[in-house]
Scaffold this motif. Structure first.
Motif, PDB file in Angstrom:
ATOM      1  N   ASN A   1      82.902  31.277  25.237  1.00 29.99           N
ATOM      2  CA  ASN A   1      84.287  30.920  24.946  1.00 29.99           C
ATOM      3  C   ASN A   1      84.434  29.523  24.356  1.00 29.99           C
ATOM      4  O   ASN A   1      85.530  29.130  23.950  1.00 29.99           O
ATOM      5  CB  ASN A   1      85.133  31.015  26.223  1.00 29.99           C
ATOM      6  CG  ASN A   1      85.345  32.439  26.680  1.00 29.99           C
ATOM      7  OD1 ASN A   1      85.950  33.244  25.998  1.00 29.99           O
ATOM      8  ND2 ASN A   1      84.813  32.768  27.861  1.00 29.99           N
TER       9      ASN A   1
ATOM     10  N   PHE B   1      89.248  32.078  31.576  1.00 30.03           N
ATOM     11  CA  PHE B   1      88.726  32.326  30.234  1.00 30.03           C
ATOM     12  C   PHE B   1      87.924  33.612  30.122  1.00 30.03           C
ATOM     13  O   PHE B   1      87.806  34.167  29.026  1.00 30.03           O
ATOM     14  CB  PHE B   1      87.902  31.129  29.763  1.00 30.03           C
ATOM     15  CG  PHE B   1      88.739  30.027  29.195  1.00 30.03           C
ATOM     16  CD1 PHE B   1      89.106  30.031  27.861  1.00 30.03           C
ATOM     17  CD2 PHE B   1      89.198  28.999  30.003  1.00 30.03           C
ATOM     18  CE1 PHE B   1      89.899  29.030  27.335  1.00 30.03           C
ATOM     19  CE2 PHE B   1      89.993  27.981  29.492  1.00 30.03           C
ATOM     20  CZ  PHE B   1      90.348  28.003  28.145  1.00 30.03           C
TER      21      PHE B   1
ATOM     22  N   LYS C   1      92.363  35.420  29.952  1.00 32.29           N
ATOM     23  CA  LYS C   1      92.693  34.487  28.869  1.00 32.29           C
ATOM     24  C   LYS C   1      93.997  34.870  28.165  1.00 32.29           C
ATOM     25  O   LYS C   1      94.881  34.036  27.982  1.00 32.29           O
ATOM     26  CB  LYS C   1      91.532  34.436  27.872  1.00 32.29           C
ATOM     27  CG  LYS C   1      91.689  33.394  26.795  1.00 32.29           C
ATOM     28  CD  LYS C   1      90.357  33.123  26.109  1.00 32.29           C
ATOM     29  CE  LYS C   1      89.669  34.364  25.627  1.00 32.29           C
ATOM     30  NZ  LYS C   1      88.390  34.064  24.937  1.00 32.29           N
TER      31      LYS C   1
ATOM     32  N   LEU D   1      92.965  28.120  22.479  1.00 28.68           N
ATOM     33  CA  LEU D   1      92.087  27.735  23.582  1.00 28.68           C
ATOM     34  C   LEU D   1      92.577  26.469  24.277  1.00 28.68           C
ATOM     35  O   LEU D   1      92.467  26.336  25.493  1.00 28.68           O
ATOM     36  CB  LEU D   1      90.654  27.540  23.074  1.00 28.68           C
ATOM     37  CG  LEU D   1      89.908  28.786  22.606  1.00 28.68           C
ATOM     38  CD1 LEU D   1      88.469  28.442  22.256  1.00 28.68           C
ATOM     39  CD2 LEU D   1      89.948  29.889  23.654  1.00 28.68           C
TER      40      LEU D   1
END
Length: 206
Positions: free
Chosen positions: A24, A54, A58, A76
């Motif tokens: 990620n 994550f 997410k 992110l």
């Protein structure tokens, strides 16, 4: 990506916790505080929650309006900030529930890499740096009493090093039910190297 933690020569236990998620592009260093291994619990909780968010939730975190942020951020970066806020509340609630964990908390510095943009989020005195050819560029400013004194009174690093109470931090995860997380974005260039570390390394990095 590489990570390492060492208990050092002073303390009997290691309260640091690393999160290295290359899939990620998310990385974090958490440095716990609190007696009776409470700091170890806090730092591990913060790292575990980021991992769970994550890898399992997410999209849900990104879309949850209850966690909405004031400003639009990269996918992110926004998810990282939300995860840190949730970790703060979880650590605080855990300390309230269990008396032996009262007063526990943890610093955190975390990176989220998305294409050529690096999101940097931190609370406390753990730091992020960009490693240059012949120098080190600081990317965070400590949430500590001495850092605030340096900024307000313009004292030198040498003067700050001799101040009593210089290690007192003014912000940490889990101390209160809400926390202000510092956030910034930097553009990543080919060949850039970044380092995140706890205060156990900061003195040498300077």
């Amino acid at each position: 990506v590489a990570g390492r933690s060492d208990v050092g020569l002073v303390r009997g236990s290691n309260e640091d916790c690393l999160h290295l998620d290359e899939t990620n592009g998310v990385f974090a260093v958490c440095d716990g505080m609190g007696g009776h291994q409470a700091g170890e619990v806090a730092s591990m909780m913060a790292a575990d929650i980021i991992d769970i968010v994550f890898n399992d939730f997410k999209q849900e975190f990104y879309q949850d309006k209850r966690l909405a942020l004031d400003n639009p951020l990269p996918y992110l970066g926004q998810t990282l900030l939300k995860a840190i806020r949730v970790a703060n509340r979880a650590i605080f609630n855990k300390a309230v529930e269990k008396q032996t964990l009262m007063g526990m908390g943890t610093t955190i510095v975390a990176l989220a890499l998305e294409k050529d943009t690096l999101s940097i989020a931190h609370v406390g005195d753990s730091r992020a740096y960009r490693l240059l050819d012949r120098s080190i560029e600081p990317l965070t400013i400590d949430h500590s009493w001495i850092a605030e004194v340096q900024q307000s009174q313009n004292i030198s690093e040498q003067e700050a090093a001799s101040v009593v109470g210089k290690n007192v931090i003014t912000r940490a995860l889990g101390v209160r039910d809400t926390v202000e997380v510092d956030y910034r974005m930097v553009k990543v260039k080919p060949g850039d190297k970044f380092m995140i570390c706890s205060d156990g390394l900061c003195g040498f990095a300077d």
